[in-house]
Motif scaffolding. Structure first.
Motif, PDB file in Angstrom:
ATOM      1  N   LYS A   1      17.572 -10.279 -11.196  1.00  0.00           N
ATOM      2  CA  LYS A   1      18.819 -11.059 -11.221  1.00  0.00           C
ATOM      3  C   LYS A   1      18.566 -12.472 -11.748  1.00  0.00           C
ATOM      4  O   LYS A   1      19.301 -12.982 -12.590  1.00  0.00           O
ATOM      5  CB  LYS A   1      19.401 -11.114  -9.815  1.00  0.00           C
ATOM      6  N   LEU A   2      17.503 -13.121 -11.247  1.00  0.00           N
ATOM      7  CA  LEU A   2      17.224 -14.501 -11.681  1.00  0.00           C
ATOM      8  C   LEU A   2      16.679 -14.532 -13.112  1.00  0.00           C
ATOM      9  O   LEU A   2      16.968 -15.453 -13.876  1.00  0.00           O
ATOM     10  CB  LEU A   2      16.222 -15.171 -10.735  1.00  0.00           C
ATOM     11  N   GLY A   3      15.879 -13.544 -13.447  1.00  0.00           N
ATOM     12  CA  GLY A   3      15.421 -13.357 -14.829  1.00  0.00           C
ATOM     13  C   GLY A   3      14.480 -14.419 -15.373  1.00  0.00           C
ATOM     14  O   GLY A   3      14.173 -14.403 -16.566  1.00  0.00           O
ATOM     15  N   ALA A   4      14.007 -15.353 -14.540  1.00  0.00           N
ATOM     16  CA  ALA A   4      13.196 -16.455 -15.080  1.00  0.00           C
ATOM     17  C   ALA A   4      11.692 -16.241 -14.896  1.00  0.00           C
ATOM     18  O   ALA A   4      10.895 -16.939 -15.506  1.00  0.00           O
ATOM     19  CB  ALA A   4      13.611 -17.761 -14.403  1.00  0.00           C
ATOM     20  N   THR A   5      11.324 -15.281 -14.067  1.00  0.00           N
ATOM     21  CA  THR A   5       9.911 -15.148 -13.695  1.00  0.00           C
ATOM     22  C   THR A   5       9.442 -13.716 -13.929  1.00  0.00           C
ATOM     23  O   THR A   5      10.143 -12.763 -13.595  1.00  0.00           O
ATOM     24  CB  THR A   5       9.741 -15.500 -12.192  1.00  0.00           C
ATOM     25  N   THR A   6       8.246 -13.585 -14.484  1.00  0.00           N
ATOM     26  CA  THR A   6       7.675 -12.244 -14.685  1.00  0.00           C
ATOM     27  C   THR A   6       7.244 -11.691 -13.327  1.00  0.00           C
ATOM     28  O   THR A   6       6.559 -12.363 -12.569  1.00  0.00           O
ATOM     29  CB  THR A   6       6.452 -12.327 -15.633  1.00  0.00           C
ATOM     30  N   PHE A   7       7.660 -10.453 -13.030  1.00  0.00           N
ATOM     31  CA  PHE A   7       7.361  -9.857 -11.722  1.00  0.00           C
ATOM     32  C   PHE A   7       6.649  -8.518 -11.918  1.00  0.00           C
ATOM     33  O   PHE A   7       6.981  -7.743 -12.803  1.00  0.00           O
ATOM     34  CB  PHE A   7       8.669  -9.630 -10.942  1.00  0.00           C
ATOM     35  N   MET A   8       5.665  -8.289 -11.081  1.00  0.00           N
ATOM     36  CA  MET A   8       4.975  -6.990 -11.113  1.00  0.00           C
ATOM     37  C   MET A   8       4.672  -6.586  -9.678  1.00  0.00           C
ATOM     38  O   MET A   8       4.266  -7.423  -8.875  1.00  0.00           O
ATOM     39  CB  MET A   8       3.662  -7.129 -11.896  1.00  0.00           C
ATOM     40  N   SER A   9       4.879  -5.310  -9.347  1.00  0.00           N
ATOM     41  CA  SER A   9       4.425  -4.873  -8.021  1.00  0.00           C
ATOM     42  C   SER A   9       3.304  -3.852  -8.192  1.00  0.00           C
ATOM     43  O   SER A   9       3.339  -3.012  -9.098  1.00  0.00           O
ATOM     44  CB  SER A   9       5.581  -4.321  -7.188  1.00  0.00           C
ATOM     45  N   LEU A  10       2.304  -3.968  -7.341  1.00  0.00           N
ATOM     46  CA  LEU A  10       1.159  -3.049  -7.375  1.00  0.00           C
ATOM     47  C   LEU A  10       1.114  -2.280  -6.065  1.00  0.00           C
ATOM     48  O   LEU A  10       1.149  -2.882  -4.994  1.00  0.00           O
ATOM     49  CB  LEU A  10      -0.157  -3.831  -7.518  1.00  0.00           C
ATOM     50  N   THR A  11       1.072  -0.965  -6.152  1.00  0.00           N
ATOM     51  CA  THR A  11       0.948  -0.139  -4.950  1.00  0.00           C
ATOM     52  C   THR A  11      -0.482   0.386  -4.889  1.00  0.00           C
ATOM     53  O   THR A  11      -0.932   1.081  -5.801  1.00  0.00           O
ATOM     54  CB  THR A  11       1.949   1.036  -5.001  1.00  0.00           C
ATOM     55  N   LEU A  12      -1.177   0.013  -3.830  1.00  0.00           N
ATOM     56  CA  LEU A  12      -2.609   0.319  -3.747  1.00  0.00           C
ATOM     57  C   LEU A  12      -2.872   1.450  -2.753  1.00  0.00           C
ATOM     58  O   LEU A  12      -2.174   1.562  -1.745  1.00  0.00           O
ATOM     59  CB  LEU A  12      -3.371  -0.929  -3.279  1.00  0.00           C
ATOM     60  N   ASP A  13      -3.847   2.280  -3.043  1.00  0.00           N
ATOM     61  CA  ASP A  13      -4.319   3.249  -2.045  1.00  0.00           C
ATOM     62  C   ASP A  13      -5.819   3.419  -2.211  1.00  0.00           C
ATOM     63  O   ASP A  13      -6.435   2.719  -3.013  1.00  0.00           O
ATOM     64  CB  ASP A  13      -3.560   4.585  -2.135  1.00  0.00           C
ATOM     65  N   GLU A  14      -6.416   4.364  -1.464  1.00  0.00           N
ATOM     66  CA  GLU A  14      -7.884   4.455  -1.538  1.00  0.00           C
ATOM     67  C   GLU A  14      -8.384   4.983  -2.870  1.00  0.00           C
ATOM     68  O   GLU A  14      -9.571   4.949  -3.145  1.00  0.00           O
ATOM     69  CB  GLU A  14      -8.443   5.285  -0.380  1.00  0.00           C
ATOM     70  N   HIS A  15      -7.460   5.516  -3.702  1.00  0.00           N
ATOM     71  CA  HIS A  15      -7.886   6.032  -5.003  1.00  0.00           C
ATOM     72  C   HIS A  15      -7.658   5.016  -6.120  1.00  0.00           C
ATOM     73  O   HIS A  15      -7.963   5.294  -7.280  1.00  0.00           O
ATOM     74  CB  HIS A  15      -7.137   7.329  -5.315  1.00  0.00           C
TER      75      HIS A  15
ATOM     76  N   THR B   1       0.839  -1.196   0.000  1.00  0.00           N
ATOM     77  CA  THR B   1       0.000   0.000   0.000  1.00  0.00           C
ATOM     78  C   THR B   1       0.876   1.249   0.000  1.00  0.00           C
ATOM     79  O   THR B   1       2.000   1.231   0.505  1.00  0.00           O
ATOM     80  CB  THR B   1      -0.953   0.020   1.215  1.00  0.00           C
ATOM     81  N   PHE B   2       0.326   2.318  -0.545  1.00  0.00           N
ATOM     82  CA  PHE B   2       1.052   3.577  -0.679  1.00  0.00           C
ATOM     83  C   PHE B   2       1.480   4.109   0.702  1.00  0.00           C
ATOM     84  O   PHE B   2       0.715   4.037   1.650  1.00  0.00           O
ATOM     85  CB  PHE B   2       0.156   4.601  -1.376  1.00  0.00           C
ATOM     86  N   GLY B   3       2.708   4.575   0.784  1.00  0.00           N
ATOM     87  CA  GLY B   3       3.166   5.200   2.026  1.00  0.00           C
ATOM     88  C   GLY B   3       3.726   4.228   3.041  1.00  0.00           C
ATOM     89  O   GLY B   3       4.009   4.635   4.165  1.00  0.00           O
ATOM     90  N   CYS B   4       3.894   2.964   2.665  1.00  0.00           N
ATOM     91  CA  CYS B   4       4.417   1.988   3.626  1.00  0.00           C
ATOM     92  C   CYS B   4       5.945   1.891   3.463  1.00  0.00           C
ATOM     93  O   CYS B   4       6.430   1.368   2.452  1.00  0.00           O
ATOM     94  CB  CYS B   4       3.775   0.621   3.402  1.00  0.00           C
ATOM     95  N   GLY B   5       6.673   2.392   4.455  1.00  0.00           N
ATOM     96  CA  GLY B   5       8.141   2.374   4.389  1.00  0.00           C
ATOM     97  C   GLY B   5       8.715   0.968   4.337  1.00  0.00           C
ATOM     98  O   GLY B   5       9.472   0.629   3.418  1.00  0.00           O
ATOM     99  N   PRO B   6       8.365   0.077   5.322  1.00  0.00           N
ATOM    100  CA  PRO B   6       8.950  -1.265   5.311  1.00  0.00           C
ATOM    101  C   PRO B   6       8.697  -2.012   4.000  1.00  0.00           C
ATOM    102  O   PRO B   6       9.600  -2.616   3.430  1.00  0.00           O
ATOM    103  CB  PRO B   6       8.236  -1.970   6.480  1.00  0.00           C
TER     104      PRO B   6
END
Ligand code: SF4
Length: 328
Positions: free
Chosen positions: A285-299, A266-271
């Motif tokens: 580095k490993l290059g074998a797997t498709t990776f995506m990160s999603l940052t969620l907030d109330e909007h 979630t948006f604004g989470c430091g850790p």
């Protein structure tokens, strides 16, 4: 005596244990309903805008049950592992709740800090139990039963591949689980359970992936040993209490080459921003797997999530097709 438990934050990790403890001591437990926009709006109205989304939602859950219980259970969990500490929001949760929800019934606010030793832990549990019963032997029996319930819950998830909501439902004898059919791809979701399994925060991401015939794996489906050893390989000793849910699960699923890994934060989470960055680097580095990160907030909108998800699944399918052509 009725104890209210908000269906947010650490509910997903510990609910069967907490429920067993209170029921063994003769109390009744009520849980708030699943998150809605109204839950979020009521929680958000009590705190500054910068507060992270899961905490706003937690406060909304507290507000939703203030009139249904005699006490609300809000532990301050500082650490559950040596030299690994929790995010500061968890430490101040009981005090924050008292300050911003003055209409709340009394809060049962046990402090859990493994770094202060076993004696401190036992004293904290007895102090909590004394609200219900004066006999320390009964409190000990309730805490042992609660620990057994927790082990059974964890074992159910890791051995049968269940998510926390599925395991909780199964423990209460509520559901028949359907086996997935015709799998397109295996996708691992990593992140804290209060983000992954809160359908309002995650916009039903698990269901969307399953509806598209993907097999979904989550951190709880791994054993503690698998999570800890992957965390050690990536970062050495964990610094954050729940680092395994992000770094350990991400590392394990990348190394075992699932088709895709999605990191949810979630948006604004430091850790989380630090931990997710480590997983992202490992994926590169490993290059074998498709990776995506999603940052969620109330909007975050449903349309935005669906578009990102479709693009992600397209990438995985293209990659799999290319691998088949190369093999042929
Ligand atoms: S770890 Fe992040 S999302 Fe969770 S409570 Fe702390 S700041 Fe909020």
């Amino acid at each position: 005596m009725i104890i209210g438990i908000p269906r947010a934050l650490l509910y997903y990790q510990y609910y069967p244990m907490w429920k067993t403890f209170f029921e063994e001591l003769g109390a009744e437990v009520v849980v708030s309903s699943p998150t809605t926009q109204a839950t979020l709006s009521s929680g958000a109205s009590r705190v500054v805008a910068d507060t992270c989304l899961p905490v706003k939602i937690f406060l909304g859950h507290v507000i939703s049950i203030v009139e249904r219980c005699d006490y609300i259970f809000i532990p301050a969990i500082r650490s559950v592992k040596r030299k690994a500490y929790n995010c500061s929001k968890f430490l101040g949760l009981p005090d924050m709740t008292k300050a911003v929800i003055p209409e709340s019934p009394p809060i049962l606010d046990i402090e859990i800090d493994i770094n202060k030793g076993k004696r401190h832990l036992y004293q904290a549990i007895y102090k909590l139990g004394r609200h219900f019963i004066g006999n320390p032997v009964k409190v000990r029996q309730a805490s042992l039963a609660a620990w057994q319930a927790h082990l059974k819950y964890q074992q159910l998830m890791s051995s049968q591949g269940l998510t926390p909501p599925q395991a909780i439902a199964k423990l209460s004898g509520e559901v028949e689980l359907e086996a997935p059919t015709s799998i397109q791809a295996t996708i691992a979701l990593i992140g804290h359970p209060y983000i992954l399994y809160d359908e309002h925060i995650s916009h039903r991401l698990i269901h969307r992936l399953e509806e598209a015939h993907n097999k979904v794996l989550t951190p709880e489906m791994l054993t503690t040993e698998e999570l800890e050893s992957a965390t050690t390989r990536l970062v050495g000793n964990a610094h954050w209490t729940y680092e395994d849910e992000v770094v350990g699960a991400g590392g394990h699923y990348l190394e075992t080459r699932v088709d895709g890994v999605i990191g949810l934060m979630t948006f604004g989470c430091g850790p989380d921003s630090q931990m997710m960055d480590m997983v992202h680097r490992w994926a590169t580095k490993l290059g074998a797997t498709t990776f995506m990160s999603l940052t969620l907030d109330e909007h975050t909108t449903e349309g935005g999530i669906v578009t990102r998800l479709e693009a992600f699944l397209d990438m995985i399918n293209r990659r799999k097709r290319r691998q088949i052509e190369v093999c042929a």
